[in-house]
Design a protein around this motif. Structure first.
Motif, PDB file in Angstrom:
ATOM      1  N   THR A  32      10.322   1.596  -3.584  1.00 55.65           N
ATOM      2  CA  THR A  32      10.480   0.829  -4.825  1.00 55.65           C
ATOM      3  C   THR A  32      11.915   0.360  -5.047  1.00 55.65           C
ATOM      4  O   THR A  32      12.176  -0.407  -5.975  1.00 55.65           O
ATOM      5  CB  THR A  32      10.057   1.679  -6.040  1.00 55.65           C
ATOM      6  N   LYS A  33      12.834   0.782  -4.218  1.00 60.71           N
ATOM      7  CA  LYS A  33      14.250   0.465  -4.421  1.00 60.71           C
ATOM      8  C   LYS A  33      14.535  -0.972  -3.979  1.00 60.71           C
ATOM      9  O   LYS A  33      14.343  -1.316  -2.810  1.00 60.71           O
ATOM     10  CB  LYS A  33      15.111   1.448  -3.630  1.00 60.71           C
TER      11      LYS A  33
ATOM     12  N   VAL B  63      -3.514   5.893  -2.527  1.00 59.90           N
ATOM     13  CA  VAL B  63      -2.753   4.675  -2.790  1.00 59.90           C
ATOM     14  C   VAL B  63      -2.564   4.554  -4.298  1.00 59.90           C
ATOM     15  O   VAL B  63      -3.526   4.598  -5.060  1.00 59.90           O
ATOM     16  CB  VAL B  63      -3.476   3.434  -2.239  1.00 59.90           C
ATOM     17  N   ASN B  64      -1.322   4.432  -4.730  1.00 60.66           N
ATOM     18  CA  ASN B  64      -1.015   4.358  -6.155  1.00 60.66           C
ATOM     19  C   ASN B  64      -0.844   2.894  -6.557  1.00 60.66           C
ATOM     20  O   ASN B  64       0.072   2.209  -6.092  1.00 60.66           O
ATOM     21  CB  ASN B  64       0.262   5.152  -6.444  1.00 60.66           C
ATOM     22  N   ASP B  65      -1.732   2.420  -7.429  1.00 61.15           N
ATOM     23  CA  ASP B  65      -1.729   1.010  -7.815  1.00 61.15           C
ATOM     24  C   ASP B  65      -0.441   0.595  -8.514  1.00 61.15           C
ATOM     25  O   ASP B  65       0.118  -0.470  -8.231  1.00 61.15           O
ATOM     26  CB  ASP B  65      -2.916   0.708  -8.731  1.00 61.15           C
ATOM     27  N   SER B  66       0.034   1.413  -9.445  1.00 58.37           N
ATOM     28  CA  SER B  66       1.204   1.018 -10.232  1.00 58.37           C
ATOM     29  C   SER B  66       2.453   0.940  -9.358  1.00 58.37           C
ATOM     30  O   SER B  66       3.250  -0.001  -9.481  1.00 58.37           O
ATOM     31  CB  SER B  66       1.424   1.988 -11.396  1.00 58.37           C
ATOM     32  N   ILE B  67       2.629   1.900  -8.460  1.00 57.64           N
ATOM     33  CA  ILE B  67       3.789   1.864  -7.560  1.00 57.64           C
ATOM     34  C   ILE B  67       3.657   0.698  -6.588  1.00 57.64           C
ATOM     35  O   ILE B  67       4.632  -0.022  -6.323  1.00 57.64           O
ATOM     36  CB  ILE B  67       3.931   3.193  -6.791  1.00 57.64           C
ATOM     37  N   SER B  68       2.451   0.482  -6.065  1.00 52.45           N
ATOM     38  CA  SER B  68       2.225  -0.621  -5.129  1.00 52.45           C
ATOM     39  C   SER B  68       2.517  -1.964  -5.789  1.00 52.45           C
ATOM     40  O   SER B  68       3.150  -2.846  -5.189  1.00 52.45           O
ATOM     41  CB  SER B  68       0.780  -0.586  -4.614  1.00 52.45           C
ATOM     42  N   GLN B  69       2.075  -2.133  -7.036  1.00 48.11           N
ATOM     43  CA  GLN B  69       2.323  -3.389  -7.748  1.00 48.11           C
ATOM     44  C   GLN B  69       3.808  -3.580  -8.031  1.00 48.11           C
ATOM     45  O   GLN B  69       4.323  -4.705  -7.954  1.00 48.11           O
ATOM     46  CB  GLN B  69       1.519  -3.407  -9.047  1.00 48.11           C
ATOM     47  N   LEU B  70       4.501  -2.499  -8.334  1.00 54.38           N
ATOM     48  CA  LEU B  70       5.937  -2.582  -8.576  1.00 54.38           C
ATOM     49  C   LEU B  70       6.664  -3.055  -7.318  1.00 54.38           C
ATOM     50  O   LEU B  70       7.534  -3.936  -7.378  1.00 54.38           O
ATOM     51  CB  LEU B  70       6.476  -1.222  -9.023  1.00 54.38           C
ATOM     52  N   VAL B  71       6.301  -2.482  -6.180  1.00 55.92           N
ATOM     53  CA  VAL B  71       6.903  -2.888  -4.907  1.00 55.92           C
ATOM     54  C   VAL B  71       6.604  -4.358  -4.628  1.00 55.92           C
ATOM     55  O   VAL B  71       7.487  -5.130  -4.231  1.00 55.92           O
ATOM     56  CB  VAL B  71       6.383  -2.001  -3.759  1.00 55.92           C
TER      57      VAL B  71
ATOM     58  N   PHE C  54       0.873  -1.171   0.000  1.00 53.53           N
ATOM     59  CA  PHE C  54       0.000   0.000   0.000  1.00 53.53           C
ATOM     60  C   PHE C  54       0.915   1.227   0.000  1.00 53.53           C
ATOM     61  O   PHE C  54       1.330   1.704   1.057  1.00 53.53           O
ATOM     62  CB  PHE C  54      -0.903   0.020   1.233  1.00 53.53           C
ATOM     63  N   ILE C  55       1.262   1.691  -1.187  1.00 57.42           N
ATOM     64  CA  ILE C  55       2.182   2.823  -1.307  1.00 57.42           C
ATOM     65  C   ILE C  55       1.396   4.056  -1.750  1.00 57.42           C
ATOM     66  O   ILE C  55       0.781   4.068  -2.820  1.00 57.42           O
ATOM     67  CB  ILE C  55       3.318   2.533  -2.305  1.00 57.42           C
TER      68      ILE C  55
ATOM     69  N   MET D 259       3.542 -17.450   4.741  1.00 55.69           N
ATOM     70  CA  MET D 259       4.086 -16.126   5.054  1.00 55.69           C
ATOM     71  C   MET D 259       3.331 -15.033   4.300  1.00 55.69           C
ATOM     72  O   MET D 259       2.979 -15.195   3.134  1.00 55.69           O
ATOM     73  CB  MET D 259       5.572 -16.076   4.683  1.00 55.69           C
ATOM     74  N   LEU D 260       3.109 -13.931   4.996  1.00 55.07           N
ATOM     75  CA  LEU D 260       2.501 -12.746   4.391  1.00 55.07           C
ATOM     76  C   LEU D 260       3.404 -11.552   4.654  1.00 55.07           C
ATOM     77  O   LEU D 260       3.711 -11.240   5.806  1.00 55.07           O
ATOM     78  CB  LEU D 260       1.114 -12.488   4.998  1.00 55.07           C
ATOM     79  N   ASN D 261       3.843 -10.890   3.582  1.00 53.57           N
ATOM     80  CA  ASN D 261       4.652  -9.672   3.687  1.00 53.57           C
ATOM     81  C   ASN D 261       3.828  -8.483   3.211  1.00 53.57           C
ATOM     82  O   ASN D 261       3.245  -8.528   2.124  1.00 53.57           O
ATOM     83  CB  ASN D 261       5.914  -9.780   2.822  1.00 53.57           C
ATOM     84  N   VAL D 262       3.802  -7.438   4.019  1.00 57.40           N
ATOM     85  CA  VAL D 262       3.042  -6.230   3.684  1.00 57.40           C
ATOM     86  C   VAL D 262       3.980  -5.028   3.756  1.00 57.40           C
ATOM     87  O   VAL D 262       4.725  -4.873   4.730  1.00 57.40           O
ATOM     88  CB  VAL D 262       1.856  -6.024   4.648  1.00 57.40           C
ATOM     89  N   VAL D 263       3.938  -4.207   2.724  1.00 58.81           N
ATOM     90  CA  VAL D 263       4.782  -3.008   2.673  1.00 58.81           C
ATOM     91  C   VAL D 263       3.880  -1.779   2.631  1.00 58.81           C
ATOM     92  O   VAL D 263       2.962  -1.704   1.810  1.00 58.81           O
ATOM     93  CB  VAL D 263       5.694  -3.004   1.430  1.00 58.81           C
ATOM     94  N   THR D 264       4.125  -0.832   3.516  1.00 60.37           N
ATOM     95  CA  THR D 264       3.411   0.442   3.474  1.00 60.37           C
ATOM     96  C   THR D 264       4.441   1.565   3.344  1.00 60.37           C
ATOM     97  O   THR D 264       5.611   1.399   3.694  1.00 60.37           O
ATOM     98  CB  THR D 264       2.569   0.684   4.743  1.00 60.37           C
ATOM     99  N   GLY D 265       3.996   2.689   2.849  1.00 57.52           N
ATOM    100  CA  GLY D 265       4.913   3.815   2.715  1.00 57.52           C
ATOM    101  C   GLY D 265       4.340   4.877   1.800  1.00 57.52           C
ATOM    102  O   GLY D 265       3.168   4.824   1.413  1.00 57.52           O
TER     103      GLY D 265
END
Length: 215
Positions: free
Chosen positions: A197-198, A49-57, A37-38, A128-134
Motif C-alpha cells: 500500500t506504500k 484477499v482483502n477488498d479494501s486493501i486491494s482497492q487502496l493499492v 490481489f492483496i 496497458m494492464l497492471n496487476v499487483v499481488t502481495g
C-alpha cells in the motif's frame, strides 16, 4: 468479499521482459484501472484477499500512472461499470497472470475474451494492464509468528529459526495490441518484502517495470 484468488510464488524470480514492442510504435496508450490481489494474514494465520486493501493499492497505483500520463502517452482509462463484467474481468486477469507468469504457458499470448471485448468496445489499440499481488500481516499475526519463531529458536538452541516476512509485493504488467490480438509487452518485478500500500513502493515498482523502456 472478492472470491478471486491468485497463488503467490515464494520464489524470487528475475524480471522477465520479453520481446517487447518499441515505444515509438505506441502513439497512444489506454489502460485498465490497476488490479490488485492483496492477501491479509490474520491472527489465526488464515489468508484471504482483502477488498479494501486491494482497492487502496489499485487507486494509489492508478494515481501514479496518471502522474506519468505524458510519458506513457495515455489516451484514456477504460472503465468497467457493470459488476458482473468486472467480476469476469478480474477472474480472467488472475487466470492470465497465473498461466503466463507462473505456469509460463506459451499459449497465453492473446487477450482473454472479456479483455478483448472491452478493447473492441472502446476502440482501443494499445492497452496497458497492471496487476499487483502481495500480502500483509496483521500486527497480531506478525507478533504471534515472531514469538513462535523465537520460541523455536530457544528450544533448538538457535539451530532452527524461521524468519517471517511482514509484507510482500510483486507486480505484473502487460500491454495488449487489439489489432494483432496479442500481447506486445510483458514484464514482472521481483518479489520484494515491502508494504504493497506504500505509494513510494508502487512508484518504484512501476519505474522498474518500464526501466529502459518508458523510463
Amino acid at each position: 468479499m472478492r472470491k478471486t484468488t491468485i497463488i503467490l510464488s515464494t520464489l524470487i524470480l528475475i524480471s522477465c521482459a520479453a520481446k517487447n514492442i518499441d515505444t515509438d510504435k505506441i502513439n497512444s496508450l489506454d489502460y485498465f484501472e490497476p488490479v490488485a490481489f492483496i492477501n491479509l494474514i490474520n491472527k489465526e494465520n488464515t489468508t484471504t484477499v482483502n477488498d479494501s486493501i486491494s482497492q487502496l493499492v489499485s487507486h494509489r497505483l492508478d494515481s501514479i500512472v496518471n502522474e506519468y500520463s505524458d510519458r506513457f502517452r495515455i489516451r484514456k482509462r477504460l472503465e468497467i461499470r457493470d459488476p458482473s463484467l468486472q467480476k469476469s474481468f478480474e477472474k480472467e486477469v488472475a487466470d492470465l497472470i497465473f498461466e503466463k507468469f507462473i505456469n509460463k504457458n506459451p499459449k497465453m499470448n492473446i487477450p482473454t475474451p472479456t479483455i478483448d471485448s472491452i478493447l473492441q468496445i472502446n476502440n482501443s489499440r494499445f492497452t496497458m494492464l497492471n496487476v499487483v499481488t502481495g500480502f500483509q500481516r496483521t500486527k497480531k499475526n506478525f507478533r504471534n509468528q515472531t514469538l513462535k519463531s523465537l520460541g523455536i529458536g530457544l528450544l533448538t538452541l538457535g539451530s532452527a529459526i524461521q524468519i517471517y516476512s511482514k509484507n510482500s509485493i510483486t507486480t505484473y504488467t502487460l500491454i495488449f495490441d487489439s489489432n494483432g490480438e496479442k500481447i506486445v509487452f510483458e514484464n514482472k518485478t521481483d518479489l520484494i518484502e515491502s508494504k504493497p500500500t506504500k505509494p513510494s513502493v508502487l512508484r518504484s515498482e512501476l519505474i522498474k517495470t518500464f526501466r529502459n523502456y518508458y523510463f
